[in-house]
Write a protein that holds these residues in place. Structure first.
Motif, mmCIF file in Angstrom:
data_model
loop_
_atom_site.group_PDB
_atom_site.id
_atom_site.type_symbol
_atom_site.label_atom_id
_atom_site.label_comp_id
_atom_site.label_asym_id
_atom_site.label_seq_id
_atom_site.Cartn_x
_atom_site.Cartn_y
_atom_site.Cartn_z
ATOM 1 N N GLU A 137 0.867 -1.166 0.000
ATOM 2 C CA GLU A 137 0.000 0.000 0.000
ATOM 3 C C GLU A 137 0.905 1.218 0.000
ATOM 4 O O GLU A 137 1.778 1.363 0.868
ATOM 5 C CB GLU A 137 -0.914 -0.003 1.214
ATOM 6 N N VAL A 138 0.712 2.085 -0.994
ATOM 7 C CA VAL A 138 1.617 3.205 -1.226
ATOM 8 C C VAL A 138 0.998 4.480 -0.659
ATOM 9 O O VAL A 138 -0.157 4.815 -0.961
ATOM 10 C CB VAL A 138 1.899 3.366 -2.729
ATOM 11 N N ALA A 139 1.755 5.170 0.162
ATOM 12 C CA ALA A 139 1.254 6.393 0.792
ATOM 13 C C ALA A 139 1.107 7.506 -0.246
ATOM 14 O O ALA A 139 1.863 7.579 -1.212
ATOM 15 C CB ALA A 139 2.197 6.844 1.905
ATOM 16 N N GLY A 140 0.140 8.376 -0.025
ATOM 17 C CA GLY A 140 -0.041 9.539 -0.884
ATOM 18 C C GLY A 140 -0.708 9.188 -2.194
ATOM 19 O O GLY A 140 -1.230 8.082 -2.395
ATOM 20 N N ASN A 141 -0.669 10.130 -3.122
ATOM 21 C CA ASN A 141 -1.368 9.975 -4.387
ATOM 22 C C ASN A 141 -0.450 9.736 -5.577
ATOM 23 O O ASN A 141 -0.903 9.700 -6.710
ATOM 24 C CB ASN A 141 -2.209 11.234 -4.656
ATOM 25 N N GLU A 142 0.849 9.607 -5.328
ATOM 26 C CA GLU A 142 1.776 9.334 -6.422
ATOM 27 C C GLU A 142 1.996 7.830 -6.532
ATOM 28 O O GLU A 142 2.422 7.183 -5.574
ATOM 29 C CB GLU A 142 3.107 10.038 -6.189
ATOM 30 N N PRO A 143 1.691 7.251 -7.686
ATOM 31 C CA PRO A 143 1.793 5.793 -7.798
ATOM 32 C C PRO A 143 3.217 5.316 -8.020
ATOM 33 O O PRO A 143 4.087 6.070 -8.464
ATOM 34 C CB PRO A 143 0.937 5.497 -9.035
ATOM 35 N N GLY A 144 3.438 4.064 -7.697
ATOM 36 C CA GLY A 144 4.677 3.414 -8.101
ATOM 37 C C GLY A 144 4.552 2.948 -9.538
ATOM 38 O O GLY A 144 3.513 3.133 -10.187
ATOM 39 N N GLY A 145 5.599 2.357 -10.042
ATOM 40 C CA GLY A 145 5.584 1.862 -11.411
ATOM 41 C C GLY A 145 6.447 0.629 -11.554
ATOM 42 O O GLY A 145 7.347 0.376 -10.745
ATOM 43 N N HIS A 146 6.167 -0.142 -12.592
ATOM 44 C CA HIS A 146 6.953 -1.348 -12.854
ATOM 45 C C HIS A 146 8.441 -1.013 -12.943
ATOM 46 O O HIS A 146 8.849 -0.088 -13.640
ATOM 47 C CB HIS A 146 6.504 -1.985 -14.168
ATOM 48 N N GLY A 147 9.243 -1.737 -12.173
ATOM 49 C CA GLY A 147 10.681 -1.532 -12.180
ATOM 50 C C GLY A 147 11.195 -0.596 -11.104
ATOM 51 O O GLY A 147 12.405 -0.509 -10.902
ATOM 52 N N ASP A 148 10.290 0.112 -10.409
ATOM 53 C CA ASP A 148 10.744 0.968 -9.310
ATOM 54 C C ASP A 148 11.385 0.113 -8.219
ATOM 55 O O ASP A 148 10.875 -0.958 -7.868
ATOM 56 C CB ASP A 148 9.565 1.733 -8.702
ATOM 57 N N THR A 149 12.484 0.586 -7.673
ATOM 58 C CA THR A 149 13.149 -0.154 -6.608
ATOM 59 C C THR A 149 12.490 0.131 -5.265
ATOM 60 O O THR A 149 11.919 1.197 -5.039
ATOM 61 C CB THR A 149 14.631 0.234 -6.543
ATOM 62 N N VAL A 150 12.561 -0.843 -4.374
ATOM 63 C CA VAL A 150 11.978 -0.728 -3.029
ATOM 64 C C VAL A 150 13.120 -0.845 -2.021
ATOM 65 O O VAL A 150 13.973 -1.735 -2.135
ATOM 66 C CB VAL A 150 10.918 -1.813 -2.797
ATOM 67 N N HIS A 151 13.134 0.057 -1.032
ATOM 68 C CA HIS A 151 14.282 0.188 -0.146
ATOM 69 C C HIS A 151 13.883 0.127 1.326
ATOM 70 O O HIS A 151 12.773 0.500 1.705
ATOM 71 C CB HIS A 151 14.985 1.527 -0.390
ATOM 72 N N SER A 152 14.834 -0.347 2.103
ATOM 73 C CA SER A 152 14.808 -0.159 3.548
ATOM 74 C C SER A 152 16.073 0.624 3.878
ATOM 75 O O SER A 152 17.183 0.093 3.818
ATOM 76 C CB SER A 152 14.802 -1.501 4.281
ATOM 77 N N GLY A 153 15.892 1.908 4.171
ATOM 78 C CA GLY A 153 17.054 2.768 4.321
ATOM 79 C C GLY A 153 17.761 2.934 2.999
ATOM 80 O O GLY A 153 17.136 3.137 1.953
ATOM 81 N N ARG A 154 19.059 2.827 3.007
ATOM 82 C CA ARG A 154 19.852 3.041 1.807
ATOM 83 C C ARG A 154 19.707 1.914 0.800
ATOM 84 O O ARG A 154 19.788 2.112 -0.408
ATOM 85 C CB ARG A 154 21.328 3.177 2.217
ATOM 86 N N PHE A 155 19.482 0.703 1.305
ATOM 87 C CA PHE A 155 19.681 -0.471 0.475
ATOM 88 C C PHE A 155 18.372 -0.988 -0.123
ATOM 89 O O PHE A 155 17.307 -0.952 0.485
ATOM 90 C CB PHE A 155 20.361 -1.571 1.285
ATOM 91 N N GLN A 156 18.510 -1.532 -1.337
ATOM 92 C CA GLN A 156 17.356 -2.082 -2.031
ATOM 93 C C GLN A 156 16.989 -3.452 -1.468
ATOM 94 O O GLN A 156 17.851 -4.308 -1.274
ATOM 95 C CB GLN A 156 17.640 -2.211 -3.534
ATOM 96 N N VAL A 157 15.685 -3.649 -1.240
ATOM 97 C CA VAL A 157 15.201 -4.937 -0.723
ATOM 98 C C VAL A 157 14.127 -5.533 -1.609
ATOM 99 O O VAL A 157 13.636 -6.640 -1.339
ATOM 100 C CB VAL A 157 14.671 -4.778 0.715
ATOM 101 N N GLY A 158 13.719 -4.832 -2.664
ATOM 102 C CA GLY A 158 12.684 -5.357 -3.536
ATOM 103 C C GLY A 158 12.545 -4.529 -4.796
ATOM 104 O O GLY A 158 13.266 -3.555 -5.012
ATOM 105 N N VAL A 159 11.606 -4.929 -5.644
ATOM 106 C CA VAL A 159 11.324 -4.198 -6.873
ATOM 107 C C VAL A 159 9.828 -4.290 -7.151
ATOM 108 O O VAL A 159 9.203 -5.328 -6.944
ATOM 109 C CB VAL A 159 12.143 -4.763 -8.054
ATOM 110 N N VAL A 160 9.245 -3.173 -7.577
ATOM 111 C CA VAL A 160 7.835 -3.155 -7.947
ATOM 112 C C VAL A 160 7.674 -3.863 -9.281
ATOM 113 O O VAL A 160 8.362 -3.547 -10.263
ATOM 114 C CB VAL A 160 7.312 -1.708 -8.049
ATOM 115 N N THR A 161 6.775 -4.840 -9.332
ATOM 116 C CA THR A 161 6.522 -5.554 -10.582
ATOM 117 C C THR A 161 5.307 -5.002 -11.314
ATOM 118 O O THR A 161 5.309 -4.900 -12.532
ATOM 119 C CB THR A 161 6.328 -7.054 -10.310
ATOM 120 N N SER A 162 4.253 -4.638 -10.578
ATOM 121 C CA SER A 162 3.052 -4.039 -11.170
ATOM 122 C C SER A 162 2.480 -3.049 -10.170
ATOM 123 O O SER A 162 2.587 -3.250 -8.956
ATOM 124 C CB SER A 162 1.987 -5.101 -11.492
#
Length: 785
Positions: free
Chosen positions: A702-727
């Protein structure tokens, strides 16, 4: 001591080119089509039944008429394909008239033709027959076609013809593809030269790569503006601004504009799909900086041929660089490599106004832009009275024959409701409909009912005594437990556990199955598996062009279809068709259009899919459309479908999975019953290891605010990447932005707070929270209702 040259070293697979040996030719015979070939004494002809169970009709003509003996044959069977090319047929299809005329020149009337029949219902995939010509002859190979019976699963398929010439031609000249119509300009642009020409509004410009991998720069100017002293040519900034594509292609994003925002040309056909749009044409400075002063260049060539039109000279022309392979690498550097184009590839434009054009055959022989060797370009212009449908070329594998984008049987109805179509898996499908739009279509599906064209799904008939054994190995699901009349959703994995495809399998009888999948390659992979496993009593036949389908989805879908679908006494009543079950029935009554109706869909709602032959598609659409009006039935496009499927947690190839992702990582681990499926299947050992040691899993965000994510956006915990948005999408019913994310298992617990990275992934972050999915109706009560 110098090591000896290893002459057995494998040859480099050249990009875009898979040349045959000299004197080796290959031709294709489409279902319902004929191919005529001239053979000389000693030539060897081989006819191949590529998918199996397809009859070939071979007619042989000599100087005095029929001459089967020249191939050691005796032909007295009916030549049904040629016989059917009667007066009515050739009026409907001009190509038939050409065939009839060509055969008449050789003393044969199609209605009197006989043939030798090769192959048939029991021929294996890849079966072949070879013959050697004893004298000069004409061989006509035909592939009979028929309308596939929905309950028999017997689609026609194509044939391949190979010829090995006894005396290979010495010339390396390549034949051009035949003209698309009668040209009004037909000219060769010799290598390292340019050519200018005038084109009227509505005319079509075909630029052909003769030898393959040869760049051709293209310029166009508005003739009327030029006559007024205003030089308005193709403009890169305006084109990119309006189209949003690196290189416009047929469909919604296919026009090229000038500085006044007026369209100059529109792309109609593109058999390559990869070009460089508006890089500078090569110029003197380019070669001088590489140490080649005085080198011939496209810019100087353009300046010369445009001088008669009072076009001001330039140091470097920004051009549409056809067949030129450029890209940006991971460091945002502009790089290039050898072009993808093959001999005979082309781009077809429609002139949107009167134009002055210039085309070149690029002289760059110092780098890979023309594969180090400069060759010719051919140019044809066709009159405006000819109408070409838009199409893009696709190949299943690099060595496959290309196919052009096609329209489904439902296109006459969908195109009457919208002009917004995109190439989706080689079919033109609507993105949204006029007077509705994605949000309206979405709500219609959630609250009432929606109808959508899903004909681009690939259908393969898997037939024979070994059909169950093949699918039991190919699919992750336990196919042996599948009952007649039942459908199952499954993954297909390679030997590393990565997903090749997903789809549904229909069991028609003990020995007949239908796989409905996303990718053309899956059918080829199934045939390769059958050969690998030694299963010689199974046929995998492509029925995509015999079965087009619509989905009727939404709470009212059952009420709409209830009075429409008739079934005989041996079939389940439509009312009683359960979830992931299907029936064979008809529209209206026992004499109505034959259809297959399955209780399946891609929306997360109660819904059905109707499969029919494309010849019946319009009538099926009309019947459903009329019945649905009192229920608010609405057409639905791909944009709304994406919103629906993400809310319902339904995965999509190329976004949520690929051949590096296993079903567990794709969120469909339920398709891999490792505990209950004792039989071996493709990727089983790898999947056991992957399940025991998971690293990533699919989660909801669930994404906060009104700006959507997109396919390929990286997901982070702090500095480091922990995932990627697929859809990702905006959920209308939940009123929040949501996303599917492939997440490291350490961060997959619901309630975990993460951030979606934007810009450079660090300077802008959108807060998000891990949640369970499906987001909507997680227990799937609605489709089960």
């Amino acid at each position: 001591m110098t090591a000896p040259l290893d002459i057995a070293r494998p040859r480099l697979i050249q990009p875009g080119l898979l040349p045959l040996a000299p004197g080796h030719e290959r031709y294709w015979v489409r279902p319902g089509g004929v191919t005529g070939l001239q053979l000389e004494t000693g030539d060897k002809i081989t006819i191949v039944d590529r998918q199996g169970a397809q009859r070939a009709e071979v007619t042989v003509l000599g100087q005095g008429g029929v001459d089967f003996a020249a191939l050691g044959l005796h032909g007295d069977a009916p030549a049904t394909v040629l016989t059917n090319m009667d007066a009515t047929s050739h009026r409907q299809n001009p190509q038939h008239a050409d065939v009839i005329a060509a055969l008449a020149d050789r003393g044969l009337r199609p209605d009197k033709a006989t043939a030798v029949h090769l192959f048939g219902e029991s021929s294996r995939a890849g079966s072949q027959e070879s013959f050697v010509a004893q004298r000069d002859i004409t061989v006509v190979v035909a592939a009979p076609t028929w309308m596939m019976d929905l309950d028999e699963a017997n689609p026609p398929s194509d044939l391949m013809v190979e010829i090995i010439r006894a005396n290979p031609p010495v010339s390396t000249h390549r034949d051009l593809p035949p003209p698309l119509a009668e040209p009004i300009l037909d000219v060769r642009i010799n290598r390292a030269t340019a050519f200018s020409y005038e084109v009227k509004k509505g005319d079509y410009i075909q630029v052909i790569d003769v030898e393959g991998r040869q760049c051709s720069d293209f310029l166009a100017f508005d003739l009327r503006k030029l006559e007024k002293g205003q030089e308005r040519g193709l403009d890169s900034i305006a084109t990119h601004y309006f189209m949003g594509n690196a290189y416009p292609q047929p469909g919604l994003c296919g026009k090229f504009y000038d500085q006044d925002f007026d369209p100059l040309v529109e792309v109609v056909h593109d058999t390559v799909g990869r070009h460089d749009t508006f890089g500078l044409a090569c110029n003197s400075k380019f070669y001088e900086d590489f140490g080649y002063p005085g080198h011939v260049n496209c810019t100087d060539n353009f300046n010369a041929v445009l001088k008669p039109y009072q076009v001001e000279e330039r140091k470097g022309w920004p051009a549409l660089n056809l067949f030129y392979n450029t890209m940006f690498d991971a460091h945002n550097l502009l790089i290039f490599d050898e072009p993808w184009s093959r001999p005979g590839d082309y781009v077809l434009f429609e002139a949107k106004t009167d134009l002055i054009c210039a085309s070149s055959a690029c002289p760059d022989d110092i780098d890979p832009s023309n594969a180090w060797v400069c060759t010719d370009i051919h140019l044809r212009v066709y009159p405006a009275k000819k109408n070409f449908s838009m199409a893009i070329s696709h190949r299943v594998t690099p060595e496959s024959e290309p196919t052009m984008t096609r329209e489904s049987g439902f296109h006459p109805r969908t195109s009457a409701l919208t002009s917004q179509f995109v190439d989706y898996r080689n079919f033109w499908l609507p993105t949204h409909f006029d007077g509705h739009g994605a949000i309206d279509e979405y709500w219609a599906c959630r609250e009432k009912a929606a109808i959508m064209d899903l004909s681009a799904l690939r259908k393969f008939e898997v037939l024979g005594p070994d059909a169950e054994a093949l699918l039991q190995y190919a699919a992750t699901r336990n196919i042996r437990k599948l009952s007649n009349g039942q459908v199952v959703y499954t993954a297909f994995c390679n030997d590393t556990g990565g997903m090749i495809d997903d789809g549904t399998i229909f069991r028609l009888t003990d020995t007949r199955f239908r796989a409905v999948v996303g990718d053309d390659y899956t059918g080829r992979w199934l045939r390769e598996l059958a050969e690998k496993l030694g299963l010689d009593r199974v046929w995998v036949k492509d029925s995509t062009d015999q079965l087009h389908n619509i989905a009727i989805q939404g709470p009212a879908s059952r009420d709409i279809l209830r009075p429409l679908i008739w079934t005989n006494d041996k079939e389940t009543n439509f009312e009683d068709v359960g979830w992931f079950r299907f029936v064979i029935g008809r529209i209206g009554d026992h004499q109505g259009i034959p259809v297959i109706v399955s209780r399946t869909g891609y929306s997360g709602e109660l819904g059905y899919e109707i499969f029919c032959h494309p010849d019946h598609a319009v009538d099926v659409w009309d019947a459903v459309w009329e019945a649905g009006q009192e229920y608010g039935l609405t057409p639905l496009g791909l944009d709304a479908l994406d919103m629906l499927r993400i809310e319902s947690g339904l995965v999509f190839a190329g976004y949520d999975f690929d051949d590096q992702i296993d079903p567990f990582e794709a969120g469909i681990g339920f398709t891999v019953p490792l505990k209950t499926k004792e039989d071996d299947f493709s990727g089983k050992e790898a999947l056991i290891k992957r399940k025991e040691n998971p690293q990533r899993t699919l989660v909801g965000l669930e994404v906060a605010g009104n700006e959507p994510g997109g396919h390929g956006d990286t997901v982070h915990s702090g500095r480091f990447q922990v995932g990627v948005v697929t859809s990702a999408t905006r959920s209308q019913i939940l009123r929040k932005n949501i996303a599917l994310c492939r997440m490291m298992v350490e961060y997959a617990e619901p309630g975990t707070e993460v951030e979606i990275g934007k810009l450079d992934r660090q300077q802008k972050r959108i807060p998000a929270t891990v949640v369970k999915f499906p987001f909507y109706d997680p227990e799937k009560k609605r489709p089960r209702s």
